[in-house]
Structures are given as C-alpha cells and as structure tokens.
Design a protein around this motif. Structure first.
Motif, PDB file in Angstrom:
ATOM      1  N   GLU A 224      33.957  40.181  51.077  1.00  0.00           N
ATOM      2  CA  GLU A 224      34.333  38.768  50.569  1.00  0.00           C
ATOM      3  C   GLU A 224      32.891  38.345  50.319  1.00  0.00           C
ATOM      4  O   GLU A 224      31.881  38.138  50.832  1.00  0.00           O
ATOM      5  CB  GLU A 224      35.035  38.294  51.527  1.00  0.00           C
ATOM      6  N   SER A 225      32.913  37.703  48.974  1.00  0.00           N
ATOM      7  CA  SER A 225      31.629  37.081  48.308  1.00  0.00           C
ATOM      8  C   SER A 225      32.132  35.991  47.873  1.00  0.00           C
ATOM      9  O   SER A 225      32.705  35.092  47.993  1.00  0.00           O
ATOM     10  CB  SER A 225      30.846  38.203  47.689  1.00  0.00           C
ATOM     11  N   THR A 226      31.150  35.713  46.624  1.00  0.00           N
ATOM     12  CA  THR A 226      31.231  34.432  45.761  1.00  0.00           C
ATOM     13  C   THR A 226      32.644  33.714  45.663  1.00  0.00           C
ATOM     14  O   THR A 226      33.530  34.412  45.335  1.00  0.00           O
ATOM     15  CB  THR A 226      30.562  34.813  44.344  1.00  0.00           C
ATOM     16  N   SER A 227      32.627  32.515  46.000  1.00  0.00           N
ATOM     17  CA  SER A 227      33.954  31.659  45.672  1.00  0.00           C
ATOM     18  C   SER A 227      33.618  30.336  45.211  1.00  0.00           C
ATOM     19  O   SER A 227      32.506  29.972  44.934  1.00  0.00           O
ATOM     20  CB  SER A 227      34.278  31.630  47.371  1.00  0.00           C
ATOM     21  N   VAL A 228      34.764  29.666  44.825  1.00  0.00           N
ATOM     22  CA  VAL A 228      34.613  28.351  44.548  1.00  0.00           C
ATOM     23  C   VAL A 228      36.053  27.608  44.912  1.00  0.00           C
ATOM     24  O   VAL A 228      37.067  28.342  45.015  1.00  0.00           O
ATOM     25  CB  VAL A 228      34.569  28.196  43.124  1.00  0.00           C
ATOM     26  N   ASP A 232      39.722  18.893  45.524  1.00  0.00           N
ATOM     27  CA  ASP A 232      40.516  18.613  46.537  1.00  0.00           C
ATOM     28  C   ASP A 232      40.327  19.460  47.841  1.00  0.00           C
ATOM     29  O   ASP A 232      41.080  19.067  48.916  1.00  0.00           O
ATOM     30  CB  ASP A 232      41.908  18.338  46.183  1.00  0.00           C
ATOM     31  N   GLY A 233      39.742  20.682  47.640  1.00  0.00           N
ATOM     32  CA  GLY A 233      39.844  21.666  48.717  1.00  0.00           C
ATOM     33  C   GLY A 233      40.878  22.285  49.061  1.00  0.00           C
ATOM     34  O   GLY A 233      41.094  23.084  50.173  1.00  0.00           O
ATOM     35  N   GLU A 234      41.897  22.372  48.308  1.00  0.00           N
ATOM     36  CA  GLU A 234      43.145  22.811  48.257  1.00  0.00           C
ATOM     37  C   GLU A 234      43.491  24.210  47.734  1.00  0.00           C
ATOM     38  O   GLU A 234      44.264  25.153  47.896  1.00  0.00           O
ATOM     39  CB  GLU A 234      44.348  21.883  47.828  1.00  0.00           C
ATOM     40  N   THR A 235      42.541  24.488  46.990  1.00  0.00           N
ATOM     41  CA  THR A 235      42.629  26.171  46.164  1.00  0.00           C
ATOM     42  C   THR A 235      41.384  26.708  46.323  1.00  0.00           C
ATOM     43  O   THR A 235      40.278  26.085  46.145  1.00  0.00           O
ATOM     44  CB  THR A 235      43.183  26.072  44.762  1.00  0.00           C
ATOM     45  N   LEU A 236      41.261  27.974  46.576  1.00  0.00           N
ATOM     46  CA  LEU A 236      39.867  28.912  46.890  1.00  0.00           C
ATOM     47  C   LEU A 236      40.239  30.012  45.869  1.00  0.00           C
ATOM     48  O   LEU A 236      41.130  30.666  45.952  1.00  0.00           O
ATOM     49  CB  LEU A 236      40.034  29.120  48.313  1.00  0.00           C
ATOM     50  N   TYR A 237      39.338  30.119  45.162  1.00  0.00           N
ATOM     51  CA  TYR A 237      39.297  31.475  44.501  1.00  0.00           C
ATOM     52  C   TYR A 237      37.883  32.103  44.884  1.00  0.00           C
ATOM     53  O   TYR A 237      36.627  31.542  45.298  1.00  0.00           O
ATOM     54  CB  TYR A 237      38.874  31.170  42.982  1.00  0.00           C
ATOM     55  N   PHE A 238      38.111  33.425  45.339  1.00  0.00           N
ATOM     56  CA  PHE A 238      37.030  34.190  45.886  1.00  0.00           C
ATOM     57  C   PHE A 238      36.989  35.650  45.315  1.00  0.00           C
ATOM     58  O   PHE A 238      38.099  36.199  44.956  1.00  0.00           O
ATOM     59  CB  PHE A 238      37.030  34.173  47.464  1.00  0.00           C
ATOM     60  N   THR A 239      35.788  36.191  45.719  1.00  0.00           N
ATOM     61  CA  THR A 239      35.810  37.691  45.204  1.00  0.00           C
ATOM     62  C   THR A 239      35.907  38.772  46.619  1.00  0.00           C
ATOM     63  O   THR A 239      35.483  38.357  47.473  1.00  0.00           O
ATOM     64  CB  THR A 239      34.175  37.981  44.713  1.00  0.00           C
ATOM     65  N   ALA A 282      40.506  49.438  37.143  1.00  0.00           N
ATOM     66  CA  ALA A 282      39.423  50.363  36.321  1.00  0.00           C
ATOM     67  C   ALA A 282      38.227  49.636  36.089  1.00  0.00           C
ATOM     68  O   ALA A 282      37.327  50.121  35.706  1.00  0.00           O
ATOM     69  CB  ALA A 282      40.201  50.732  34.862  1.00  0.00           C
ATOM     70  N   TYR A 283      37.890  48.438  36.423  1.00  0.00           N
ATOM     71  CA  TYR A 283      36.967  47.415  36.316  1.00  0.00           C
ATOM     72  C   TYR A 283      36.719  46.417  37.246  1.00  0.00           C
ATOM     73  O   TYR A 283      37.790  46.177  37.820  1.00  0.00           O
ATOM     74  CB  TYR A 283      36.743  46.902  34.905  1.00  0.00           C
ATOM     75  N   SER A 284      35.514  45.945  37.196  1.00  0.00           N
ATOM     76  CA  SER A 284      35.558  44.722  38.352  1.00  0.00           C
ATOM     77  C   SER A 284      35.362  43.289  37.635  1.00  0.00           C
ATOM     78  O   SER A 284      35.029  43.309  36.637  1.00  0.00           O
ATOM     79  CB  SER A 284      34.212  45.069  39.025  1.00  0.00           C
ATOM     80  N   VAL A 285      35.865  42.470  38.405  1.00  0.00           N
ATOM     81  CA  VAL A 285      36.128  41.126  38.175  1.00  0.00           C
ATOM     82  C   VAL A 285      35.591  40.303  39.329  1.00  0.00           C
ATOM     83  O   VAL A 285      35.963  40.394  40.224  1.00  0.00           O
ATOM     84  CB  VAL A 285      37.584  40.622  37.624  1.00  0.00           C
ATOM     85  N   ALA A 286      34.607  39.387  39.035  1.00  0.00           N
ATOM     86  CA  ALA A 286      33.913  38.801  40.218  1.00  0.00           C
ATOM     87  C   ALA A 286      33.246  37.276  39.865  1.00  0.00           C
ATOM     88  O   ALA A 286      33.246  36.998  38.559  1.00  0.00           O
ATOM     89  CB  ALA A 286      32.877  39.587  40.793  1.00  0.00           C
ATOM     90  N   HIS A 287      32.649  36.925  40.861  1.00  0.00           N
ATOM     91  CA  HIS A 287      32.069  35.598  40.946  1.00  0.00           C
ATOM     92  C   HIS A 287      32.651  34.430  40.016  1.00  0.00           C
ATOM     93  O   HIS A 287      31.869  33.784  38.986  1.00  0.00           O
ATOM     94  CB  HIS A 287      30.637  35.805  40.235  1.00  0.00           C
ATOM     95  N   PRO A 288      33.374  33.852  40.491  1.00  0.00           N
ATOM     96  CA  PRO A 288      34.427  32.704  39.906  1.00  0.00           C
ATOM     97  C   PRO A 288      33.525  31.440  40.117  1.00  0.00           C
ATOM     98  O   PRO A 288      33.176  31.075  41.113  1.00  0.00           O
ATOM     99  CB  PRO A 288      35.851  32.729  40.608  1.00  0.00           C
ATOM    100  N   THR A 289      33.845  30.582  39.006  1.00  0.00           N
ATOM    101  CA  THR A 289      33.453  29.038  39.013  1.00  0.00           C
ATOM    102  C   THR A 289      34.452  28.293  38.132  1.00  0.00           C
ATOM    103  O   THR A 289      34.914  28.927  37.383  1.00  0.00           O
ATOM    104  CB  THR A 289      31.840  28.921  38.699  1.00  0.00           C
ATOM    105  N   LEU A 297      38.353  28.851  34.247  1.00  0.00           N
ATOM    106  CA  LEU A 297      37.719  29.445  35.045  1.00  0.00           C
ATOM    107  C   LEU A 297      36.657  30.583  34.563  1.00  0.00           C
ATOM    108  O   LEU A 297      36.958  31.332  33.651  1.00  0.00           O
ATOM    109  CB  LEU A 297      38.508  30.413  35.923  1.00  0.00           C
ATOM    110  N   TYR A 298      35.460  30.605  35.115  1.00  0.00           N
ATOM    111  CA  TYR A 298      34.287  31.384  34.587  1.00  0.00           C
ATOM    112  C   TYR A 298      34.109  32.497  35.569  1.00  0.00           C
ATOM    113  O   TYR A 298      34.334  32.352  36.809  1.00  0.00           O
ATOM    114  CB  TYR A 298      33.114  30.723  34.321  1.00  0.00           C
ATOM    115  N   PHE A 299      33.631  33.508  35.037  1.00  0.00           N
ATOM    116  CA  PHE A 299      33.626  34.966  35.992  1.00  0.00           C
ATOM    117  C   PHE A 299      32.691  35.775  35.087  1.00  0.00           C
ATOM    118  O   PHE A 299      32.467  35.731  34.082  1.00  0.00           O
ATOM    119  CB  PHE A 299      35.011  35.245  36.557  1.00  0.00           C
ATOM    120  N   ALA A 300      32.310  36.702  36.079  1.00  0.00           N
ATOM    121  CA  ALA A 300      31.747  38.055  35.525  1.00  0.00           C
ATOM    122  C   ALA A 300      32.406  39.401  35.758  1.00  0.00           C
ATOM    123  O   ALA A 300      33.370  39.581  36.633  1.00  0.00           O
ATOM    124  CB  ALA A 300      30.216  38.097  36.455  1.00  0.00           C
TER     125      ALA A 300
END
Length: 646
Positions: A224-228, A232-239, A282-289, A297-300
């Motif tokens: 588990e890695s990069t997150s945002v 309000d602290g109620e929703t978490l996006y993470f890798t 088939a591919y990676s989606v990661a590092h949300p902000t 939502l921006y991501f790599a």
C-alpha cells in the motif's frame, strides 16, 4: 541504492534473450525474474552468467536496466558503459538515455551530455531529444531555480523506507516498510525489501508512539503506498497491489499490477474499500492526488495512450461519485520516460517527478501551472536542494504557510528512502510575462493611427486582452510568454493585421503595425498628396534633385501605385513668387520631371506618369510679386501635387 519506490514506477516489458546452450537454462531463469520485475534475483543470475564468461548485448541491457530500476546508478553506469564499448551496434536510443541518466546521478554532467548526443542522434520526434537539441543551458536554468527551500529530515524516519507523504487532518499519512510483521517470504523481489503499509502521524506530536498503521481494511500483506484524502478526511484514495478478496492477481506476464482504491471513513473506521473503475489487470494505475475543488483525480499510469514508461493522467469525479474517462495530460508534461507522483496545490500548480525532463539525475521534481486545466505552461525544474543527483519524489506543498514534504533516496539519509520537511523561502516564478510595445501607422502615409484597437488572441481564438493606441499611435501589452498568442491591430477603414508571438524567453518585443486602408475614395483630378497626407517635398535651393528627406514622401506615392496598378498620375510642381517668373517656371518643370524619373527608377512604368511645372502661376494665397509675406506663407506655395488621371 535499492529503493521501495521503484516498484511503483511503471516500466516497459522488455524482450527475452539467451546465450550459449550451456547457460541457456540459467539465463532463461534470469529472464523470467526480469520479466516479473524481480530485479534483485535477476541481477544475481545475470552476474553469475557474466562471471562464467558468457556475455551478450541483451544480458548487459537487462542487467543495466535492473540496476537502473533499483536506483543503483553506479553499477548501472558501469554496465551501460560496457554495453556501449563492446556492443555499440546493438545499442538503441533508450540505452543511451538510461546511461546518460546514470552519469548525471553520479555527477558526471560532461560525459552525460556527450551520451545524450548519441541519444538524440538516434531519435525522431522525441520530447527528451528536442529538449537537448534546442541548445538551452538547462543546468544554468536549474541553478537559477535553486536555493528556494530549507530542508530538514522528517523526525519519524527510520532505517527502513519512508515516502509518499500526504496531508491528513492535523498530520500526515505516509508509506513505509517499517514494522510490516511479514516474514521474509513476503519480501518483494524487485528490491528484496519488505512490503509497504500506510501509516498516519500527528506531525506536532512529541513521541513516535503516535505513528499508527491505518488498519487492516487498508493495509494488506502486499504493497500500500501513495494516497490522498479529501479535505474533510472522509474519503481516502490510495495505491495498492492488485488484490481481490485477500488474494493477489497477476497479469498474463505474471506481474501483480498496481491499482487505485477508494475508502470511506465510517464511525472512525476506513470502510467500503473499492477499486476504481478504470483500473485494469493489464496495466498499472497509481499515485492519486486531487484538484483543489476535489472534482478531478490526477494519477500515474502506463495505460494505453501513454507516451513513455508512465504518464500522468486526469479523470473527472462526478457528483454521484462515478468517474469520467481518463485523459492524458499531453506531451508538454509527459515524455517518453517516467512521469509520476503528481501533486496539485491550492493555486493549481502541478508538481510531479520525472526523469524525462532535463534534471540533475534520477527522478527530479518539476512544476508547472495548470490553471483552467491548461497543460501547456512551462515545466520548471525546482532546483536544489529539493532535487539531488538521486531520486526525488512525492512532493506535497501547503501554499498558505509555504511548507511541505518530499521524499528522496539521497546520500545522508537514515533509511533507503526518507521523507524531508521543507520551508520555501523564495517562490518559484511560474509566470513568464513579456512586454510588447509598438506603433500603429497608415501603411501608405506612415501617419500614426490614434485610437486603433490592439487585441491579444490565443491559439483557441479566444480574446485575452485589448487596448487602444494613444495620441502618439503607440500601445503597450503584457503577454504570457509561456503560451503562443496573436497580436491583432484593428482600425475602422483599415484591413486588420496580426502577428503571432510564440513561446519565448520573456524579453521585451516591439511590433509596429502598418495598416492598409480597406478603400481609398478618390477620383479624377484629386490630389493623392492630400489623400496620403504627404509632407512637403523639398529641393535644395536652385536645384532639382530630390533630397534624401523627401524621398520617403515620394516612396509613399510609389507604394500606392504598386498597390493600385491601374492608377495613373500627373506630377505637378509649384514654386513661390520669389525670383524671376521665367526661372521659376523652368525650375518647377525640372523638379516635376526629376520626381517622375525617381519613381521610374523605382520600378513605376513611365507610361503611368506625366509631369508639368507651373512655377508661380498657381499660387494658393496672396503672396504674389510685390506683396510682403512671411517665409511660412511663401512655403505654402512651394508644393508638389500628384493628380489622379485614372
């Protein structure tokens, strides 16, 4: 240096190779590990093969790549050096690029530049090559941007890896492979380190006991890695690694890809963990902000449409919590290499890490303005000490208090990757403002045009600014030199004209406009000299050669005749009453003829011109012989006329 973050950087899958039959089995095992991104075992196998005397271009390439993706730049440089020296015919552009990057990471900028020349010679339409071909002094630019941050180590670093900080309430969430509780069998073979979990900390706490795991709903036995989080602290996006119902899922190559997940805070517990719909096996989606309004939502990712190893994408978040279609941020930001770890500030500045844009070595942190989701602004390397010769990444920044955090595997750190806190002491200059001035004139008469409108039009044909010329016919504009714009001059009765100004270095620019009349209302017998508002055409006393200061006035008549090929003129010359009448008549005839001869010498056909001298026979005031007049009044009679015949 072996780095946990490297697992999260998307890579191309490279081809297999083999050597002699006796080593084929061992090499195949190394290739298998390589294609699984198990770079540490692959390194061990390839080294054993080479030590036994079996070397090939493909083995050296894969060994060099394995070191490169583990940020072991010293070993990577030695491997690529051997590849270039012994197998030059097999070296491709991407090999030269990685070699140049490793040399920069080791501080050998001179040799890196020479290797980049080899890279650019083998590329076509590559953003990285274009950046070096335009002969900009990037090291000078980076130096000018340096010295803007005071950096101190994060007090919660350990001898393990800490990176990927993100703001959460009064503190941070970050990723670490500290106390994972995993046995060695759960270590990742990319770099032989433990898997990562997400932790939270109150940054103003005194004791490290405040560092806590996020909980079992978030953390698993894989990464588990990069997150945002939302404000309000109620929703978490993470890798997270691709894991479903506690079981990891591999793609057809045997790779466990990365995905972004979303969780909700319910009664103090992160719950309802769900993966985002644009993830893939088939591919990676990661590092949300998130954007400041939390609607984007921006991501790599290395999904289809990616320019390089990984690109930065954006996707709209709908009001019903569904998502739009991911969009690539474009070739101004993304290159054929790695762009990753995005972060967007409250003032819509995008910070990200890249090894495709010119930097100091490894991943550097870059910034660009993205107001109104415009991704065409200048990309700025934020300089030292935020950037180093090693990898610098996961940059976050609070623009209100000018403080933030970043991670790096630079020398002198406590662990493999460390978090650093920084204070910005001098803001980056994102706005490139260019002063544009000039004068608007009538193309034929050269008279200034007062009240002409000057507009700035962008490449989407949108009007950005407008001004009018002053009493001297001049205007002043300030343009954004990070973008191309059209400067357009308009005046009633004239044909509009515009000039394009591309992206520039911001130096002041002068643009003078000479507008053509959309029509000239004139007919037989009219004096073109009056229509063109010509100044007096002077001749030296007792001479009939056109003076240099009068040539410009005659040139205006020539310009009119060139514009209107059917125009025929009669050139009349007049004198005042001073001097003998017969002499004045002769002199005026010679002056009229001299004017015609001058125009013929400039390309006007002689059959379009006639001339006549009138001497003092057609005075326009009372200043005849015997009448006392001022010199100014006499001057009014000394005139030339260009009478329209046709």
């Amino acid at each position: 240096m072996m780095k946990k973050l490297q697992f999260f950087i998307v890579l191309f899958v490279l081809c297999n190779t083999g050597v002699s039959l006796g080593q084929e089995r061992l090499v195949n095992k190394g290739n298998e590990k390589y294609e699984e991104y198990s770079f540490r075992p692959a390194i061990d196998i390839y080294k054993r093969v080479i030590e036994k005397g079996y070397v090939s271009a493909e083995i050296l390439k894969k060994l060099g790549n394995s070191y490169y993706f583990n940020a072991d730049y010293k070993e990577a440089a030695e491997t690529f050096k051997k590849l270039v020296a012994e197998y030059k015919d097999s070296v491709i552009a991407e090999d030269y690029f990685k070699y140049a990057q490793t040399l920069k990471s080791l501080g050998d900028y001179k040799e890196s530049k020479e290797v980049m020349k080899e890279f650019t010679a083998l590329t076509f339409n590559d953003r990285r090559a274009s950046s070096y071909k335009d002969d900009r002094d990037f090291m000078k630019e980076i130096k000018e941007n340096s010295g803007r941050y005071v950096i101190t180590p994060f007090k919660y670093n350990t001898p393990y890896s800490e990176f990927a900080p993100t703001y959460y309430k009064e503190g941070l969430i970050f990723s670490s492979d500290r106390d994972t509780g995993n046995f060695a069998r759960y270590r990742h073979t990319w770099n032989s380190k433990d898997f990562l979990d997400l932790y939270k900390v109150d940054t103003d706490s005194i004791s490290s006991n405040k560092v806590l795991k996020l909980g079992e709903n978030i953390n698993t036995r894989l990464h588990e890695s990069t997150s945002v989080t939302t404000k309000d602290g109620e929703t978490l996006y993470f890798t997270r690694n691709n894991i479903i119902e506690g079981k990891y899922v591999k793609d057809e190559k045997g790779i466990i890809r990365l995905k972004i997940f979303r969780a909700e805070m319910i009664n103090g517990v992160w719950s309802n963990v769900e993966e985002l719909p644009f993830n893939s096996n088939a591919y990676s989606v990661a590092h949300p902000t998130l954007s400041p309004d939390e609607k984007t939502l921006y991501f790599a990712s290395d999904m289809p449409g990616t320019f390089g190893n990984s690109d930065i994408f954006m996707v709209e978040i709908n009001d019903d919590r569904t998502f739009g279609t991911p969009k690539n941020l474009g070739s101004n930001i993304n290159t054929e290499a790695r762009e990753t770890f995005p972060f967007v500030t409250s003032d819509e500045k995008l910070y990200f890490s890249s090894d495709g844009h010119p930097g100091l070595g490894g991943l550097d942190i870059f910034a660009t303005k993205i107001n109104r989701k415009d991704f065409t602004g200048t990309v700025i390397n934020i300089g030292e000490p935020a950037n180093s010769n090693n990898d610098d990444f996961t940059f976050i920044f609070d623009e209100e208090n000018r403080e933030g955090y970043l991670a790096s595997n630079r020398e002198g750190g406590l662990g493999f990757d460390d978090i650093y806190k920084f204070k910005e002491t001098k803001p980056l200059v994102f706005d490139c403002m260019q002063k544009v001035t000039g004068t608007v004139r009538d193309k034929i008469s050269n008279e200034v045009l007062v009240g002409a409108t000057i507009k700035v039009i962008n490449e989407e044909n949108e009007e950005l600014a407008s001004t009018i010329t002053d009493s001297k016919g001049t205007y002043n504009l300030i343009l954004d030199c990070n973008k191309g714009n059209f400067v357009r001059a308009l005046m009633e009765g004239y044909v509009p004209f515009e000039e394009y100004i591309g992206v520039s270095d911001g130096k002041p620019k002068i643009i003078d406009f000479y507008l053509e009349r959309d029509r000239i209302t004139a007919g037989f017998g009219d004096d073109l000299a009056k229509l063109l508002q010509l100044s007096t055409i002077y001749f030296d006393f007792d001479k009939y050669d056109i003076r240099k200061d009068s040539e410009i006035e005659v040139e205006k008549v020539i310009a009119a005749m060139e514009k209107y090929p059917s125009l025929r003129l009669k050139v009349n010359s007049h004198t005042d009453s001073r001097g003998p009448a017969a002499y004045n008549l002769w002199l005026s005839q010679k002056r009229a003829a001299a004017t015609v001869n001058y125009m013929v010498s400039k390309g006007i056909s002689k059959d379009r011109l006639v001339s006549e001298g009138y001497g003092e026979t057609k005075l326009i005031n009372e200043c005849a012989d015997g009448i006392k007049c001022s010199a100014a009044k006499h001057d009014l009679n000394r005139r030339s006329e260009f009478i329209i015949l046709e």
